[in-house]
Write a protein that holds these residues in place. Structure first.
Motif, PDB file in Angstrom:
ATOM      1  N   PRO A  91      -8.180 -13.712  12.219  1.00  0.00           N
ATOM      2  CA  PRO A  91      -9.208 -14.035  11.212  1.00  0.00           C
ATOM      3  C   PRO A  91     -10.161 -12.867  10.957  1.00  0.00           C
ATOM      4  N   GLY A  92     -10.545 -12.159  11.995  1.00  0.00           N
ATOM      5  CA  GLY A  92     -11.420 -11.000  11.833  1.00  0.00           C
ATOM      6  C   GLY A  92     -10.743  -9.893  11.040  1.00  0.00           C
ATOM      7  N   ALA A  93      -9.469  -9.685  11.296  1.00  0.00           N
ATOM      8  CA  ALA A  93      -8.719  -8.663  10.563  1.00  0.00           C
ATOM      9  C   ALA A  93      -8.593  -9.035   9.088  1.00  0.00           C
ATOM     10  N   LEU A  94      -8.361 -10.315   8.834  1.00  0.00           N
ATOM     11  CA  LEU A  94      -8.253 -10.768   7.444  1.00  0.00           C
ATOM     12  C   LEU A  94      -9.586 -10.628   6.720  1.00  0.00           C
ATOM     13  N   ASP A  95     -10.684 -10.905   7.428  1.00  0.00           N
ATOM     14  CA  ASP A  95     -12.012 -10.710   6.840  1.00  0.00           C
ATOM     15  C   ASP A  95     -12.240  -9.248   6.505  1.00  0.00           C
ATOM     16  N   LEU A  96     -11.839  -8.357   7.400  1.00  0.00           N
ATOM     17  CA  LEU A  96     -12.004  -6.926   7.166  1.00  0.00           C
ATOM     18  C   LEU A  96     -11.183  -6.476   5.962  1.00  0.00           C
ATOM     19  N   ILE A  97      -9.969  -6.967   5.850  1.00  0.00           N
ATOM     20  CA  ILE A  97      -9.115  -6.621   4.707  1.00  0.00           C
ATOM     21  C   ILE A  97      -9.764  -7.099   3.412  1.00  0.00           C
ATOM     22  N   ALA A  98     -10.299  -8.313   3.423  1.00  0.00           N
ATOM     23  CA  ALA A  98     -10.964  -8.853   2.233  1.00  0.00           C
ATOM     24  C   ALA A  98     -12.189  -8.014   1.872  1.00  0.00           C
ATOM     25  N   LEU A  99     -12.951  -7.598   2.874  1.00  0.00           N
ATOM     26  CA  LEU A  99     -14.125  -6.764   2.611  1.00  0.00           C
ATOM     27  C   LEU A  99     -13.722  -5.396   2.055  1.00  0.00           C
TER      28      LEU A  99
END
Length: 76
Positions: free
Chosen positions: A3-11
């Motif tokens: 989830p943290g990696a996906l948030d970073l990708i979205a950012l």
């Protein structure tokens, strides 16, 4: 974590839509470990511009995530 990696990708995607160069500088430096001087050379910008881009990119990510609210005020 995923989830943290996906948030970073979205950012990073959001940043890229605002300013692709700032996204490149942040991605290459933070995730790739590339030195700012090397990023500047690759992007044909000055080292100071790369440093400013990195600072601005981090500030935008902090703003978007509300991270600046989690940090204590200066002098506290």
């Amino acid at each position: 974590d995923i989830p943290g990696a996906l948030d970073l990708i979205a950012l990073l995607d959001r940043l890229r839509r605002v300013d692709a160069r700032k996204a490149d500088v942040l991605e290459w430096h933070v995730l790739g470990g590339v030195a700012l001087v090397d990023i500047a050379q690759a992007l044909e910008i000055s080292s100071m511009t790369a440093k400013r881009d990195l600072r601005a990119a981090r500030a935008l990510l902090m703003l978007w995530t509300g991270a600046e609210q989690a940090q204590p005020a200066a002098g506290v």
